[in-house]
Design an enzyme around this catalytic site. Structure first.
Site, PDB file in Angstrom:
ATOM      1  N   ASP A   7      10.541  -8.238  -4.214  1.00 20.06           N
ATOM      2  CA  ASP A   7      10.559  -8.254  -2.762  1.00 20.06           C
ATOM      3  C   ASP A   7      10.406  -9.723  -2.351  1.00 20.06           C
ATOM      4  OD1 ASP A   7      10.312  -7.294  -0.028  1.00 20.06           O
ATOM      5  OD2 ASP A   7       8.165  -7.702  -0.228  1.00 20.06           O
ATOM      6  N   ASP A   9       9.212 -11.331   1.300  1.00 17.70           N
ATOM      7  CA  ASP A   9       8.028 -11.668   2.093  1.00 17.70           C
ATOM      8  C   ASP A   9       6.792 -10.996   1.511  1.00 17.70           C
ATOM      9  OD1 ASP A   9       9.163 -12.638   5.157  1.00 17.70           O
ATOM     10  OD2 ASP A   9      10.532 -11.588   3.834  1.00 17.70           O
ATOM     11  N   ASP A 166       4.956  -5.877  -2.454  1.00 24.81           N
ATOM     12  CA  ASP A 166       3.623  -5.845  -1.847  1.00 24.81           C
ATOM     13  C   ASP A 166       3.494  -4.753  -0.789  1.00 24.81           C
ATOM     14  OD1 ASP A 166       5.304  -7.268   0.045  1.00 24.81           O
ATOM     15  OD2 ASP A 166       3.468  -7.859   1.076  1.00 24.81           O
TER      16      ASP A 166
END
Length: 219
Positions: A7, A9, A166
């Protein structure tokens, strides 16, 4: 061939500092006081719409919402990558992947209009073998379609890739794609959330923990 997918960000790049600046700048324009940094950090992974809701207590059906959203996006594009950095340990992790001939890629829900110029600001990083944005697929994460596309571009079977993120949607997408998953506890985790409950194969609290984990379990 094996591959490692990230991922963007909150996993690969710490983009929150720029979002903190532009959201509070927009709040200042609206004669509102700044929000605490940590309050904004916890919402970044949920996207720009969630930031507008956080910053102005307005839902998407509010007539003022589209205008605020566009102003936020315009501000973000103007200040892209001014304060954004890689998370500690990411650069050495990518170097280890390259040194071991392991391709890596990015699968993000961040639109291409922001992802491309953001990554262009990090040309010192090894080039990604795939970058998949929502513009490239019909369904975004938590649907596995973006992960399948990244694997296709890299030339690896989904079961041979690992997805690192995250947010719970990252882990769900990885599981649906049949990939091992690593949850990043160092990312943008909402205060009411707990990444230990996402069902990932592994949980790390620093990017420095990822390479030893990959070596031990997968490579």
């Amino acid at each position: 061939m094996k591959a490692v997918l990230f991922d963007l960000d909150g996993t690969l790049l710490d983009t929150a500092p720029d979002f903190i600046v532009v959201l509070n700048q927009l709040r200042q324009q609206e004669q509102l006081p700044p929000l605490p940094d940590e309050t904004i950090r916890g919402t970044v992974s949920n996207g720009s719409r969630a930031l507008v809701t956080l910053g102005f207590n307005k839902e998407e059906n509010d007539p003022a919402f589209p205008g605020l959203l566009q102003r936020l996006l315009d501000l973000y594009l103007a200040h892209l990558a001014e304060k954004t950095t890689t998370f500690p340990g990411i650069e050495s992790l990518l170097d280890n992947l390259v040194d071991n001939n392991l391709p890596w890629g990015i699968v993000t829900n961040k639109p291409e209009a922001f992802t491309t110029p953001l990554m262009e600001a990090f040309t010192h990083l090894p080039p990604a073998s795939a970058i998949v944005c929502p513009d490239h697929v019909s369904k975004s994460k938590p649907d596995p379609e973006p992960l399948f596309l990244a694997c296709s571009q890299i030339g690896c079977a989904p079961a041979e890739a690992i997805y690192i993120g995250d947010h719970k949607r990252d882990i769900i997408a990885g599981q649906k794609a049949g990939m091992p998953t690593i949850a990043c506890g160092y990312g943008y985790i909402d205060s009411a959330d707990n990444p230990a409950n996402w069902g990932a194969d592994h949980l790390v609290n620093s990017a420095n923990e990822i390479w030893p984990l990959l070596e031990q379990h997968y490579f």
